[in-house]
Design an enzyme around this catalytic site. Structure first.
Site, PDB file in Angstrom:
ATOM      1  N   ASP A 113      -4.799  -0.096 -33.704  1.00 25.13           N
ATOM      2  CA  ASP A 113      -5.672   0.060 -32.540  1.00 25.13           C
ATOM      3  C   ASP A 113      -4.841  -0.053 -31.255  1.00 25.13           C
ATOM      4  O   ASP A 113      -3.728  -0.562 -31.256  1.00 25.13           O
ATOM      5  CB  ASP A 113      -6.746  -1.029 -32.581  1.00 25.13           C
ATOM      6  CG  ASP A 113      -8.032  -0.617 -31.903  1.00 25.13           C
ATOM      7  OD1 ASP A 113      -8.077   0.477 -31.306  1.00 25.13           O
ATOM      8  OD2 ASP A 113      -9.012  -1.390 -31.971  1.00 25.13           O
ATOM      9  N   GLU A 150      -2.242   2.115 -25.893  1.00 26.53           N
ATOM     10  CA  GLU A 150      -2.280   3.012 -24.728  1.00 26.53           C
ATOM     11  C   GLU A 150      -1.986   2.295 -23.409  1.00 26.53           C
ATOM     12  O   GLU A 150      -2.020   2.919 -22.352  1.00 26.53           O
ATOM     13  CB  GLU A 150      -3.665   3.666 -24.613  1.00 26.53           C
ATOM     14  CG  GLU A 150      -4.155   4.362 -25.857  1.00 26.53           C
ATOM     15  CD  GLU A 150      -4.974   3.450 -26.769  1.00 26.53           C
ATOM     16  OE1 GLU A 150      -5.377   3.908 -27.848  1.00 26.53           O
ATOM     17  OE2 GLU A 150      -5.212   2.283 -26.374  1.00 26.53           O
ATOM     18  N   ASP A 192     -14.425   4.593 -30.311  1.00 22.46           N
ATOM     19  CA  ASP A 192     -15.323   4.016 -29.311  1.00 22.46           C
ATOM     20  C   ASP A 192     -16.333   4.954 -28.643  1.00 22.46           C
ATOM     21  O   ASP A 192     -16.621   4.814 -27.450  1.00 22.46           O
ATOM     22  CB  ASP A 192     -14.498   3.329 -28.215  1.00 22.46           C
ATOM     23  CG  ASP A 192     -13.652   2.196 -28.745  1.00 22.46           C
ATOM     24  OD1 ASP A 192     -13.714   1.933 -29.957  1.00 22.46           O
ATOM     25  OD2 ASP A 192     -12.934   1.573 -27.962  1.00 22.46           O
TER      26      ASP A 192
END
Length: 799
Positions: A425, A428, A491
Site C-alpha cells: 500500500d 506515493e 479507495d
C-alpha cells in the site's frame, strides 16, 4: 520563460540502426536581456530496435548526456531492423524500414512518421498558431526557467504532435477520467487521488495508444504532462520535466502487436499463482485473530468460495507502523493461525507501507544506517498523518541498495511462517524536496520510488521462496510496474458513479501494459447499499482478473442480507466454474503481454462503434461483460460484429446492435462470442493446486462451416484444443494438440456445443498421435463420440 525550438539539423553519423544529428535552436517567448544563449550543439538520435519500433532522443544539456536517465528497458532481444535505408534529398532525411518511413527536415526542422504504404502516423505540429497570439504549442525543444532571479536552467523538454481529425488516444495508466483521452490534460505523476473521482492516480504510465495504429512511450521516470487536444484541439503536446526528451515509437497497427512490443521492452508480468484467481476477502480491518478466524469459518459454512484472507494494519501494533512485526496480543501464535488457515484452504495476505514510525526499533536501525530519505538539511525526512498513530514516520529510501536489502530481510520471518502475499500500500508520498541516497530529489524520483518499493517486496518473496510464484497486491505503479503483479485500484467511494470511474481507470491501465487488475469490490470509503454491493460483486467476480472484497465496513456477503448472500455466492461459484478459462489467460499474459481483462477496443479495434465504450469489456477473448452501473438496473449493451450467445440462456444475437435491457438484481448481462471454446469446471470452495481433473468445453459455433480454437494452459497441462464442423454440420470434430512442453492427458474433457443447425452424424476425436484421456464410450484417434441432444438444442459430447 524563454523557449528554445529546434529549427534545423545536421547529420553527424549514419549507423546501421539509425542516425545521430546535431540540432540548432531558436529562442522565443522570454526576455534574455543582453546575454547570448547557446543556439547550436544539441544532439538528437534516432535508433531502430526493429522494423516497426524506434527510439528518439533529444538532449537540451549535451554536456551531461552520459548521465541521462532512462527506464530499464530490455533491449537484449532487439537486434535492429532487417535493413535500414537512409536517404538525403532536398534538405530532408528519410529513414525507411520494411514497415516505417521516418522523415526529418534538416534545413527546416520537421519530424514525421508514416507506414510504408503512405499512411500518416505521427508528425510534429508546427502549424498550430492562433490568429493573433502566435503559437499555441511548443515544437521540439526546451523551456528554460529563471533560478534565483536571474540564471536560467532547463526545466522541461518535449514536442508537440498533430492530432489528426479522427484520431483517438487511449492508455496513460490508471486514469479515472474519460477512457478516450482526447480533450484532456493528463499528468503522469504518482500521487494519492483520494478516490476515483479526480484526474490524479496511483498508477501512471507515460505510454499511450493511438487509433492510427501506433504506441508512444515517454522514456523517463520524471513527471510528464500530456496536453491531448485540451489547450488546442489539433495538438498533442508532450512535456517532460527533465533536460532530456526520449520516446519510443511502436507501430502495430494492431493494438495487440503494439502491447506485445511495448511489454517486451518494458517488461512482462510474472506468472501468478493459480490460487490468486480465487476470491479474496478483506475489510478495514479484522482487528484480531478471533475475528479473522470467524470470517474464515463463516465463509466455509455459507459455501462461499474463497481462497485469500487479508489483514490490514491491525496485524501490527497501532504505534509500530510499519516495522513488520506481529501484534501477538491481538494475533497470538500467528504461526499456528497461518497453518490453520492453510488447512482450511486459505492463503494469507498482509498489509504494509514503506514508512517507519519513530516509536519502533526499526526506525532507530534505519536512521543509524542511513536507510531513510533525508530532507534538504540532511536529517531524516519526517512525516505525520501517515497512519493511525500520532507519531511521525520516516520514509524508507529504496534508492539505497542497503536499505532495499534491509527491507527485504524484514519480510523473511513472515515468509518463513507461511505468509502468501503482501499488499504494498501507499508508496506515493515522496516529497518533492526530499533527498534520496542516490542524490536525487523527490521531484526527480517520486515515480521511481513507487516502482522500487514494489520491486523490493516482490524480490524479497522471489528470493526467499524460489520454488513459488511471488505475488503482490500493489497500489502505486509506473511504466514497467506490470512486472510485479497484481495491481488494484485503491479507495473508490461507495457510489455507483465511483464504481464506473474505477472501471474506467482499470480499463485504461490495462491498455497501458498491465495484465492483472482488480478493484475494491463494494467500494472502499463508506458503507455500500445492498444494490451497489451486489452490482460491484457481479462485475468484480466475473470481470476482474483478481477479485477482492474490501472497504471500511464489513464486505462479507452475509452483512447485506440473505438475498445478497445468495446472489454473490452464485457469482462467486460462477467465477470458480470459469477458472480453467481465466487461468489459461493468466498463464498466457507473461508470454504475450496482453491483459486478462480487455477493453473492447483491444479486441475489436476495427469496429469504430467500440472506441468510446467503457461501461462494458471482455474477459479474455470469449466473454463480453456488461456490468450494471446504475441503481435502476438498466444497461445498454453494444454487441460488436459477429454472433453472440447469452451466457446464461444461450439465446443467439447478431452483432452490430445495441440491446436495451432492464435486469433484476440477480442478473448481469454476459455474452459468449461465437466461434470460441470456453473451458469450465465444477466449482469448489477453493482453487485446487493440481490441474483440473474434469473440464467441460463450452463450444459456440457460427452458422455454417466453423472452426473454434482455445489455447489451454493449466500448469503442465497445456495445448491447443480445436472444434470444427463441416458446412452442413453433419460432422463434428475435436482435436487436441499438446504443447511442446505440456500434455493434455491429465485432464478429462467433455464438451457442450451450441450453434449447430442439426444433430451431427459423426463426432470424431483427433489427438495428433499423442495420448488424450477419453472415457470408455469413445474410441481413440479418431472415433465416433457419444452425443446426446439436450432440451435447448445444444449437443453434449463426452470424450
Amino acid at each position: 520563460m524563454p523557449n528554445a525550438t529546434v529549427v534545423q539539423a545536421t547529420v553527424l553519423e549514419e549507423r546501421a540502426d539509425g542516425v545521430v544529428l546535431d540540432c540548432d535552436v531558436e529562442y522565443n517567448g522570454g526576455e534574455v536581456g543582453n546575454f547570448s544563449l547557446p543556439e547550436t550543439g544539441y544532439p538528437a538520435k534516432i535508433r531502430f530496435y526493429d522494423d516497426d519500433v524506434f527510439r528518439f532522443e533529444f538532449y537540451a544539456t549535451p554536456e551531461v548526456v552520459e548521465e541521462a536517465e532512462t527506464l530499464p528497458l530490455d533491449e537484449s532481444n532487439w537486434d535492429g531492423p532487417d535493413e535500414l535505408a537512409v536517404k538525403r534529398e532536398d534538405g530532408h532525411l528519410r529513414l525507411e524500414t520494411a514497415q516505417l518511413r521516418v522523415r526529418v527536415g534538416l534545413t527546416e526542422w520537421s519530424l514525421s512518421v508514416e507506414s510504408v504504404d503512405g499512411r500518416s502516423l505521427l508528425s510534429e505540429q508546427r502549424d498550430d498558431a492562433a490568429a493573433k497570439d502566435g503559437a499555441r504549442s511548443q515544437p521540439l525543444g526546451f523551456t528554460a526557467e529563471e533560478v534565483n532571479r536571474w540564471p536560467l536552467r532547463t526545466a522541461e523538454t518535449g514536442a508537440t504532435f498533430k492530432l489528426q481529425g479522427d484520431e483517438r488516444i487511449f492508455g496513460l495508466g490508471e486514469k479515472f477520467t474519460e477512457f478516450e483521452k482526447r480533450g484532456q490534460h493528463v499528468e503522469s505523476w504518482v500521487t494519492q487521488p483520494h478516490g476515483a473521482e479526480t484526474p490524479h492516480s496511483y498508477k501512471n504510465v507515460p505510454f499511450f495508444l493511438s487509433s492510427k495504429g501506433y504506441g508512444f512511450l515517454a522514456d523517463t521516470y520524471r513527471k510528464v504532462d500530456f496536453d491531448i487536444g485540451c489547450e488546442s484541439t489539433v495538438s498533442n503536446q508532450v512535456s517532460v520535466h527533465d533536460d532530456t526528451f526520449q520516446f519510443v515509437f511502436f507501430y502495430g497497427p494492431d493494438f495487440e502487436d503494439i502491447l506485445a512490443d511495448y511489454t517486451a521492452l518494458s517488461g512482462r508480468p510474472s506468472r501468478v499463482p493459480k490460487w490468486s484467481l480465487g476470491v479474496w476477502m478483506s475489510r478495514l480491518a479484522y482487528q484480531n485473530r478471533s475475528e479473522l478466524e470467524n470470517v474464515a469459518d463463516r465463509l466455509r459454512e455459507e459455501g462461499m468460495p474463497s481462497d485469500v484472507l487479508h489483514l490490514d494494519p491491525p496485524w501490527l501494533k497501532d504505534d509500530q507502523l510499519c516495522d513488520l512485526l506481529w501484534d501477538r496480543e491481538d494475533f497470538p501464535d500467528p504461526e499456528g493461525m497461518i497453518e490453520q488457515l492453510h488447512d482450511q484452504g486459505f492463503k494469507l495476505s498482509l498489509w504494509e507501507n514503506p514508512y517507519v514510525s519513530t516509536l519502533t526499533e526499526a526506525f532507530d536501525e534505519a536512521r543509524e544506517n542511513d536507510y531513510l530519505v533525508r530532507d534538504a538539511g540532511g536529517k531524516p525526512y519526517m512525516l505525520s498523518r501517515l497512519n493511525w498513530s500520532p507519531s511521525r514516520s520516516g520514509i524508507v529510501d529504496f534508492s539505497n541498495p542497503d536499505a532495499v536489502e534491509w527491507w527485504k530481510d524484514r519480510h523473511e520471518h513472515l515468509l518463513e511462517m507461511g505468509v502468501d502475499v503482501f499488499k504494498t500500500d501507499f508508496g506515493e508520498y515522496l516529497p518533492e524536496d526530499a533527498i534520496c541516497h542516490d542524490m536525487t530529489s523527490g521531484r526527480v524520483s517520486r515515480n521511481r520510488q513507487a516502482h522500487r518499493y514494489t520491486q523490493a517486496v516482490y524480490e524479497a518473496m522471489a528470493e526467499a521462496r524460489p520454488d513459488r510464484r511471488p505475488l503482490l497486491w500493489a497500489r502505486p505503479g509506473w511504466a514497467g510496474g506490470q512486472q510485479y503483479p497484481v495491481h488494484w485500484g485503491g479507495d473508490p467511494n461507495t457510489t455507483f458513479e465511483a464504481m464506473a470511474a474505477s472501471l474506467r481507470g482499470g480499463l485504461s491501465l490495462l491498455l497501458s501494459g498491465y495484465a492483472f487488475w482488480g478493484a475494491d469490490i463494494g467500494g472502499f470509503h463508506g458503507e455500500p447499499s445492498t444494490e451497489l454491493y451486489v452490482r460491484w460483486a457481479q462485475f468484480g467476480l466475473l470481470g476482474n482478473s483478481h477479485a477482492r472484497f474490501h472497504g471500511t465496513t464489513p464486505r462479507e456477503p452475509w452483512a447485506f442480507g440473505d438475498r445478497a448472500l445468495d446472489i454473490v455466492r452464485d457469482y462467486a461459484r460462477e467465477r470458480y466454474r470459469l477458472l480453467p478459462y481465466l487461468f489459461s489467460y493468466a498463464e498466457r499474459a507473461p508470454e504475450t503481454g496482453l491483459p486478462v481483462m480487455r477493453p473492447l477496443v483491444l479486441e475489436f479495434q476495427d469496429d469504430r462503434g467500440v472506441h468510446g465504450i467503457v461501461d462494458q469489456f471482455m474477459i479474455g477473448e470469449n466473454l463480453l461483460i456488461a456490468p450494471v452501473l446504475t441503481e435502476d438496473g438498466h444497461v445498454d449493451v453494444y454487441l460488436p460484429r459477429g454472433t453472440w450467445f447469452d451466457y446464461w440462456t444461450g439465446e443467439r444475437y447478431e452483432g452490430g446492435q445495441t440491446l436495451s435491457l432492464d435486469v433484476d438484481l440477480d442478473e448481469m448481462p454476459v455474452f459468449r462470442q461465437a466461434g470460441t471454446i470456453t473451458p469450465t469446471t465444477e466449482p469448489t470452495e477453493s482453487v485446487p493446486e493440481e490441474p483440473f481433473d474434469a473440464v467441460e468445453l463450452r463450444v459456440a459455433l457460427e452458422r455454417g462451416a466453423t472452426d473454434a480454437t482455445f489455447e489451454y494452459a493449466d500448469g503442465d497441462v497445456a495445448g491447443t484444443i480445436r472444434a470444427s464442423a463441416d458446412e452442413a454440420h453433419e460432422t463434428l470434430a475435436f482435436e487436441f494438440e499438446p504443447a511442446s512442453d505440456g500434455s493434455l492427458s491429465k485432464t478429462r474433457f467433455s464438451a457442450t456445443v451450441e450453434g449447430l443447425q442439426r444433430t451431427p452424424e459423426t463426432v470424431t476425436v483427433e489427438s495428433d498421435g499423442r495420448d488424450v484421456h477419453v472415457l470408455d464410450s469413445v474410441e481413440r484417434n479418431p472415433g465416433p463420440g457419444e452425443w446426446t441432444e439436450t432440451d435447448d438444442g445444444t449437443i453434449a459430447v463426452e470424450f
